[in-house]
Motif scaffolding. Structure first.
Motif, mmCIF file in Angstrom:
data_model
loop_
_atom_site.group_PDB
_atom_site.id
_atom_site.type_symbol
_atom_site.label_atom_id
_atom_site.label_comp_id
_atom_site.label_asym_id
_atom_site.label_seq_id
_atom_site.Cartn_x
_atom_site.Cartn_y
_atom_site.Cartn_z
ATOM 1 N N ILE A 128 0.830 -1.204 0.000
ATOM 2 C CA ILE A 128 0.000 0.000 0.000
ATOM 3 C C ILE A 128 0.862 1.251 0.000
ATOM 4 C CG2 ILE A 128 -1.764 1.291 1.258
ATOM 5 C CD1 ILE A 128 -2.676 -1.372 2.474
ATOM 6 N N GLU A 180 0.220 6.370 2.109
ATOM 7 C CA GLU A 180 -1.163 6.031 1.768
ATOM 8 C C GLU A 180 -1.883 5.387 2.948
ATOM 9 O OE1 GLU A 180 -4.336 6.197 -0.710
ATOM 10 O OE2 GLU A 180 -2.324 6.868 -1.248
ATOM 11 N N MET A 181 -1.177 4.564 3.712
ATOM 12 C CA MET A 181 -1.782 3.939 4.887
ATOM 13 C C MET A 181 -2.137 4.980 5.938
ATOM 14 S SD MET A 181 0.436 0.460 5.365
ATOM 15 C CE MET A 181 -0.534 -0.277 6.654
ATOM 16 N N SER A 211 -5.265 7.020 4.751
ATOM 17 C CA SER A 211 -6.543 6.321 4.651
ATOM 18 C C SER A 211 -6.934 5.583 5.932
ATOM 19 C CB SER A 211 -6.495 5.319 3.491
ATOM 20 O OG SER A 211 -5.515 4.348 3.717
ATOM 21 N N THR A 251 -8.257 -4.690 -3.672
ATOM 22 C CA THR A 251 -6.857 -4.351 -3.464
ATOM 23 C C THR A 251 -6.492 -4.396 -1.985
ATOM 24 O OG1 THR A 251 -7.316 -1.995 -3.218
ATOM 25 C CG2 THR A 251 -6.922 -2.814 -5.469
ATOM 26 N N HIS A 252 -5.198 -4.296 -1.730
ATOM 27 C CA HIS A 252 -4.712 -4.238 -0.357
ATOM 28 C C HIS A 252 -5.239 -2.989 0.334
ATOM 29 C CE1 HIS A 252 -1.822 -7.088 -2.052
ATOM 30 N NE2 HIS A 252 -1.680 -7.531 -0.812
ATOM 31 N N LYS A 253 -5.326 -1.891 -0.410
ATOM 32 C CA LYS A 253 -5.821 -0.639 0.177
ATOM 33 C C LYS A 253 -7.273 -0.784 0.618
ATOM 34 C CE LYS A 253 -6.518 4.231 -0.518
ATOM 35 N NZ LYS A 253 -6.511 5.343 -1.432
ATOM 36 N N GLU A 254 -8.091 -1.461 -0.146
ATOM 37 C CA GLU A 254 -9.485 -1.669 0.241
ATOM 38 C C GLU A 254 -9.577 -2.521 1.514
ATOM 39 O OE1 GLU A 254 -11.903 -1.415 -3.940
ATOM 40 O OE2 GLU A 254 -10.600 -3.145 -3.613
ATOM 41 N N TRP A 276 -7.247 -2.499 3.874
ATOM 42 C CA TRP A 276 -6.814 -1.596 4.934
ATOM 43 C C TRP A 276 -7.960 -0.686 5.378
ATOM 44 C CZ3 TRP A 276 -3.377 -1.092 8.515
ATOM 45 C CH2 TRP A 276 -3.131 0.132 9.099
#
Length: 101
Positions: A36, A40-41, A44, A85-88, A90
């Protein structure tokens, strides 16, 4: 005796479980930050509080480690295999509201 073992053995299992928990947690955090990105982590991250059961699981040997492995399983089966995704993931794990997904 605690859970069928002597106190010293129980404490040794408990300490080893905590060490494994920290190892799995650190590796999972490194994995997420690599996919991510740290900036960005931080941007978000939500304000979701951990449940009291997760906090109390520190006192049960290997329970916290199993919770971390459960989160890894959710990431793999529910998110990555379904095209998220990994972001979703997180956002899902750190936010209370589901409308952000």
């Amino acid at each position: 005796m605690i859970a069928g073992m002597y106190e010293q053995d129980f404490m040794a299992y408990m300490i080893f479980g905590l060490i494994l928990n920290f190892a799995f947690s650190i590796l999972f955090g490194v994995y997420l930050s690599k996919n991510i990105g740290m900036q960005e982590m931080m941007e978000s991250k939500g304000d979701k509080q951990q449940s009291i059961l997760v906090s109390l699981s520190l006192f049960i040997p290997y329970a916290k480690m199993l919770i971390t492995l459960y989160r890894v399983t959710i990431l793999q089966i529910y998110f990555l295999n379904k095209g998220y995704t990994h972001k979703e993931f997180w956002i899902y794990i750190t936010n209370d509201k589901q409308e952000n997904r």
